[in-house]
Design a protein around this motif. Structure first.
Motif, PDB file in Angstrom:
ATOM      1  N   PHE A  71      94.901  13.615 -23.596  1.00 16.65           N
ATOM      2  CA  PHE A  71      93.490  14.003 -23.524  1.00 16.65           C
ATOM      3  C   PHE A  71      93.229  14.902 -22.310  1.00 16.65           C
ATOM      4  O   PHE A  71      92.551  15.923 -22.407  1.00 16.65           O
ATOM      5  CB  PHE A  71      92.594  12.766 -23.458  1.00 16.65           C
ATOM      6  CG  PHE A  71      91.141  13.090 -23.261  1.00 16.65           C
ATOM      7  CD1 PHE A  71      90.398  13.635 -24.291  1.00 16.65           C
ATOM      8  CD2 PHE A  71      90.535  12.880 -22.032  1.00 16.65           C
ATOM      9  CE1 PHE A  71      89.055  13.958 -24.103  1.00 16.65           C
ATOM     10  CE2 PHE A  71      89.202  13.195 -21.835  1.00 16.65           C
ATOM     11  CZ  PHE A  71      88.452  13.735 -22.883  1.00 16.65           C
ATOM     12  N   LEU A  72      93.817  14.540 -21.171  1.00 19.17           N
ATOM     13  CA  LEU A  72      93.606  15.319 -19.954  1.00 19.17           C
ATOM     14  C   LEU A  72      94.241  16.708 -20.071  1.00 19.17           C
ATOM     15  O   LEU A  72      93.608  17.722 -19.740  1.00 19.17           O
ATOM     16  CB  LEU A  72      94.178  14.569 -18.752  1.00 19.17           C
ATOM     17  CG  LEU A  72      93.527  13.226 -18.407  1.00 19.17           C
ATOM     18  CD1 LEU A  72      94.287  12.543 -17.277  1.00 19.17           C
ATOM     19  CD2 LEU A  72      92.060  13.401 -18.024  1.00 19.17           C
ATOM     20  N   ALA A  73      95.493  16.740 -20.516  1.00 17.18           N
ATOM     21  CA  ALA A  73      96.204  18.020 -20.609  1.00 17.18           C
ATOM     22  C   ALA A  73      95.583  18.918 -21.674  1.00 17.18           C
ATOM     23  O   ALA A  73      95.399  20.127 -21.458  1.00 17.18           O
ATOM     24  CB  ALA A  73      97.683  17.775 -20.910  1.00 17.18           C
ATOM     25  N   TYR A  74      95.259  18.334 -22.815  1.00 14.82           N
ATOM     26  CA  TYR A  74      94.626  19.126 -23.876  1.00 14.82           C
ATOM     27  C   TYR A  74      93.293  19.699 -23.401  1.00 14.82           C
ATOM     28  O   TYR A  74      92.977  20.867 -23.656  1.00 14.82           O
ATOM     29  CB  TYR A  74      94.421  18.269 -25.122  1.00 14.82           C
ATOM     30  CG  TYR A  74      93.501  18.912 -26.142  1.00 14.82           C
ATOM     31  CD1 TYR A  74      93.930  20.009 -26.892  1.00 14.82           C
ATOM     32  CD2 TYR A  74      92.203  18.448 -26.329  1.00 14.82           C
ATOM     33  CE1 TYR A  74      93.086  20.607 -27.811  1.00 14.82           C
ATOM     34  CE2 TYR A  74      91.356  19.043 -27.248  1.00 14.82           C
ATOM     35  CZ  TYR A  74      91.800  20.126 -27.983  1.00 14.82           C
ATOM     36  OH  TYR A  74      90.959  20.727 -28.887  1.00 14.82           O
ATOM     37  N   SER A  75      92.522  18.884 -22.705  1.00  9.54           N
ATOM     38  CA  SER A  75      91.230  19.347 -22.197  1.00  9.54           C
ATOM     39  C   SER A  75      91.413  20.543 -21.276  1.00  9.54           C
ATOM     40  O   SER A  75      90.702  21.550 -21.382  1.00  9.54           O
ATOM     41  CB  SER A  75      90.525  18.217 -21.442  1.00  9.54           C
ATOM     42  OG  SER A  75      90.255  17.123 -22.288  1.00  9.54           O
ATOM     43  N   MET A  76      92.362  20.452 -20.370  1.00  5.34           N
ATOM     44  CA  MET A  76      92.589  21.532 -19.412  1.00  5.34           C
ATOM     45  C   MET A  76      93.101  22.798 -20.092  1.00  5.34           C
ATOM     46  O   MET A  76      92.601  23.909 -19.858  1.00  5.34           O
ATOM     47  CB  MET A  76      93.567  21.076 -18.339  1.00  5.34           C
ATOM     48  CG  MET A  76      93.867  22.120 -17.289  1.00  5.34           C
ATOM     49  SD  MET A  76      92.421  22.575 -16.312  1.00  5.34           S
ATOM     50  CE  MET A  76      92.526  21.341 -15.017  1.00  5.34           C
ATOM     51  N   PHE A  77      94.110  22.652 -20.956  1.00  4.10           N
ATOM     52  CA  PHE A  77      94.688  23.834 -21.592  1.00  4.10           C
ATOM     53  C   PHE A  77      93.699  24.509 -22.543  1.00  4.10           C
ATOM     54  O   PHE A  77      93.619  25.735 -22.593  1.00  4.10           O
ATOM     55  CB  PHE A  77      95.974  23.460 -22.333  1.00  4.10           C
ATOM     56  CG  PHE A  77      97.192  23.436 -21.452  1.00  4.10           C
ATOM     57  CD1 PHE A  77      98.081  24.505 -21.434  1.00  4.10           C
ATOM     58  CD2 PHE A  77      97.459  22.354 -20.629  1.00  4.10           C
ATOM     59  CE1 PHE A  77      99.203  24.493 -20.613  1.00  4.10           C
ATOM     60  CE2 PHE A  77      98.572  22.333 -19.808  1.00  4.10           C
ATOM     61  CZ  PHE A  77      99.453  23.405 -19.794  1.00  4.10           C
ATOM     62  N   SER A  78      92.965  23.729 -23.302  1.00  7.92           N
ATOM     63  CA  SER A  78      92.004  24.323 -24.227  1.00  7.92           C
ATOM     64  C   SER A  78      90.868  24.995 -23.473  1.00  7.92           C
ATOM     65  O   SER A  78      90.356  26.041 -23.884  1.00  7.92           O
ATOM     66  CB  SER A  78      91.458  23.261 -25.184  1.00  7.92           C
ATOM     67  OG  SER A  78      90.838  22.204 -24.475  1.00  7.92           O
ATOM     68  N   TYR A  79      90.474  24.403 -22.340  1.00  5.13           N
ATOM     69  CA  TYR A  79      89.403  24.989 -21.536  1.00  5.13           C
ATOM     70  C   TYR A  79      89.850  26.303 -20.889  1.00  5.13           C
ATOM     71  O   TYR A  79      89.106  27.304 -20.904  1.00  5.13           O
ATOM     72  CB  TYR A  79      88.980  23.989 -20.462  1.00  5.13           C
ATOM     73  CG  TYR A  79      87.942  24.516 -19.487  1.00  5.13           C
ATOM     74  CD1 TYR A  79      86.688  24.930 -19.925  1.00  5.13           C
ATOM     75  CD2 TYR A  79      88.240  24.607 -18.132  1.00  5.13           C
ATOM     76  CE1 TYR A  79      85.744  25.415 -19.031  1.00  5.13           C
ATOM     77  CE2 TYR A  79      87.302  25.086 -17.228  1.00  5.13           C
ATOM     78  CZ  TYR A  79      86.055  25.488 -17.679  1.00  5.13           C
ATOM     79  OH  TYR A  79      85.130  25.962 -16.796  1.00  5.13           O
ATOM     80  N   LEU A  80      91.067  26.330 -20.355  1.00  5.79           N
ATOM     81  CA  LEU A  80      91.559  27.526 -19.683  1.00  5.79           C
ATOM     82  C   LEU A  80      91.933  28.629 -20.656  1.00  5.79           C
ATOM     83  O   LEU A  80      91.644  29.808 -20.420  1.00  5.79           O
ATOM     84  CB  LEU A  80      92.780  27.177 -18.824  1.00  5.79           C
ATOM     85  CG  LEU A  80      92.542  26.325 -17.574  1.00  5.79           C
ATOM     86  CD1 LEU A  80      93.872  26.012 -16.902  1.00  5.79           C
ATOM     87  CD2 LEU A  80      91.614  27.031 -16.595  1.00  5.79           C
ATOM     88  N   PHE A  81      92.595  28.272 -21.761  1.00  5.76           N
ATOM     89  CA  PHE A  81      93.192  29.274 -22.631  1.00  5.76           C
ATOM     90  C   PHE A  81      92.495  29.403 -23.992  1.00  5.76           C
ATOM     91  O   PHE A  81      92.935  30.184 -24.834  1.00  5.76           O
ATOM     92  CB  PHE A  81      94.673  28.956 -22.850  1.00  5.76           C
ATOM     93  CG  PHE A  81      95.458  28.905 -21.572  1.00  5.76           C
ATOM     94  CD1 PHE A  81      95.361  29.923 -20.644  1.00  5.76           C
ATOM     95  CD2 PHE A  81      96.292  27.833 -21.281  1.00  5.76           C
ATOM     96  CE1 PHE A  81      96.077  29.894 -19.458  1.00  5.76           C
ATOM     97  CE2 PHE A  81      97.021  27.784 -20.099  1.00  5.76           C
ATOM     98  CZ  PHE A  81      96.906  28.820 -19.180  1.00  5.76           C
TER      99      PHE A  81
END
Length: 506
Positions: free
Chosen positions: A340-350
């Motif tokens: 959840f944390l990694a997906y949130s960050m990657f989807s938000y950035l990219f």
């Protein structure tokens, strides 16, 4: 195996030590070592299986010697970079998780793949890609490949259990930024690697330096010297080394290559700087080609990262592994929470989301994403893709003026209309005959009246050694969907397979 010549690894910092690698430091030993998802094959399983993979045996690596002052400077810089980057990372993570939670809570539209979400396969959640191959009836054979600058890469040759891949047409698959070879075995029976194997191909999945191991014949990953590499090194060392290894091991003069995102960017860089690489490829499939940047570079927060000057960037992120805390968090945090944390960050950035994925697979994806990369690699992406709009090392057409082209390599391009990270349309338009690709009628009318555009379009191609034979523009697809989409077996694989079948393998 690529022969190792003399190499001097230099860095931009004066306190780094110079490293000289001599050929006699490498010993290559051919053994019966073959790794699978369940360990080492027994002698009966080895019979009749063709060539044996080798292991790279090298001396125990020690940290480079530094004076007390050099050590003090290095430790101080690491502390400063952590103090500066950690708060920014936490702020972005907080914003990203809030946005992701909000998007999912407000989601009301039923997705067409919703019925497949309940069909949960009997799988473990584990950081071992060979397990997933084994689970679906395939075996993984680990190979070690040495680059000219001394890095030891890991490749996996995947084949159907009970079969011998030797003699079948080889296909090499390359991963994207922050990813690894595991990305291609996580969609159960519809994983790209498995579909290619079932169609009769000898499938190899590669890993760049630092991705599946931190081995080097003379450098320790604890020293900045180990991390002194970027896009150019991936293009002129890692990509050719893996291509040559597969060719040599399979006894084929040409192999097919499938690259996703950075996986095709490094191939384009390699072809630009070493044009003769084209003679070793039977076909090149570029999924989400990472050549020209999309409009995401103009949005927050990427625009802030791109605007950093080199000094501030180095101060914030150091000279080693880029945000190494990500790998630490991945190993410590419960997998679904980390997902959840990694997906949130990657989807938000990219700006790539799970709209076309099966969400039950996400926890698997983020056990293999992110993987360690160098701070210099991210700096290279910023310098070219971020600031200039085009990937470094591939925009100079002068590289090919003296090149004699005997036979062009068929190129197949896939891109999604909702991919804001890279601009697939602009890349396609650099090829002769595709100058109007993706242009609206109004844009076409405007460009047609542009004399400079009409004069330049016949000589516009960046890659004269490539023949663009097919472009697949997939409506609504985002950056990751060409490898993780729930319907890839309909949108992507049939076209890949038909073009592989047409390729020349002699």
């Amino acid at each position: 195996m690529t022969k190792l010549g003399q190499w001097k690894g230099k860095t931009c910092d004066s306190f780094f030590t110079e490293v000289l690698v001599q050929p006699d430091e490498l010993i290559r030993e051919t053994t019966n070592y073959r790794r699978t998802g369940k360990g080492t094959m027994n002698e009966e399983e080895e019979d009749g299986k063709g060539k044996e993979p080798g292991r790279v045996i090298h001396k125990e690596v020690q940290r480079s010697k530094k004076t007390a002052y050099q050590e003090f400077i290095l430790i101080s810089r690491n502390i400063i970079s952590f103090i500066l980057s950690a708060p920014i990372l936490l702020i972005l993570l907080s914003i990203a998780t809030f946005k992701t939670a909000k998007v999912h809570l407000l989601e009301k539209t039923k997705r067409i793949q919703e019925d497949q979400e309940a069909l949960k396969p009997d799988e473990l959640l584990i950081q071992d890609e060979t397990y997933y191959a084994d689970r679906w009836g395939y075996k993984s054979e680990m190979h070690q490949v040495l680059t000219q600058d001394g890095y030891v890469l890991q490749m996996y040759r995947i084949s159907k259990k009970g079969s011998n891949p030797q003699g079948k047409r080889p296909v090499f698959i390359g991963h994207g930024l922050f990813q690894c070879s595991g990305a291609f075995v996580l969609n159960e029976e519809n994983s790209m690697a498995f579909v290619l194997i079932d169609q009769g191909y000898d499938v190899w999945v590669g890993n760049n330096r630092s991705i599946s191991g931190l081995d080097h014949i003379s450098l320790s990953h604890e020293d900045p010297e180990y991390w002194n590499w970027g896009l150019k090194e991936l293009g002129i060392y890692d990509f050719p080394a893996m291509v040559d290894y597969v060719r040599s091991f399979t006894d084929f003069s040409k192999i097919a290559y499938i690259g996703h995102s950075q996986g095709n960017a490094q191939a384009f860089i390699g072809l630009s700087l070493i044009p003769e690489l084209a003679d070793k490829l039977s076909c090149f499939v570029a999924l989400a080609p990472a050549v020209f940047s999309g409009n995401l570079v103009n949005t927050f927060p990427l625009c802030l990262l791109i605007s950093l000057n080199d000094w501030m960037y180095s101060l914030m992120f150091g000279t080693g592994s880029f945000l190494s805390i990500m790998s630490l968090a991945q190993s410590l945090i419960e997998p679904k929470t980390f997902c959840f944390l990694a997906y949130s960050m990657f989807s938000y950035l990219f700006s790539w989301w799970d709209s076309h994925w099966l969400r039950r697979r996400k926890a698997k994806y983020f056990q293999f994403t992110p993987r360690p990369v160098s701070t210099k690699l991210i700096a290279d992406w910023i310098a070219g893709w971020g600031r200039k709009g085009v990937c470094l090392y591939i925009a100079d057409q002068n590289n090919h003026q003296q090149q004699k082209i005997t036979q062009k390599v068929p190129l197949v391009v896939f891109y999604g209309t909702a991919d804001y990270l890279v601009n697939g349309e602009r890349f396609v338009r650099t090829f002769n005959g595709y100058e109007t690709h993706g242009l609206s009628p109004s844009q076409l009318a405007k460009e047609s009246s542009n004399h400079e555009w009409n004069t330049a379009k016949s000589t516009n191609t960046l890659f004269p050694m490539l023949d663009l034979v097919h472009v697949e523009r997939i409506e609504g697809y985002e950056h990751m969907d060409t490898i993780w989409g729930h319907d890839n077996h309909k949108t992507t694989y049939p076209i890949v397979l038909s073009n592989l079948e047409k390729a020349r393998w002699d």
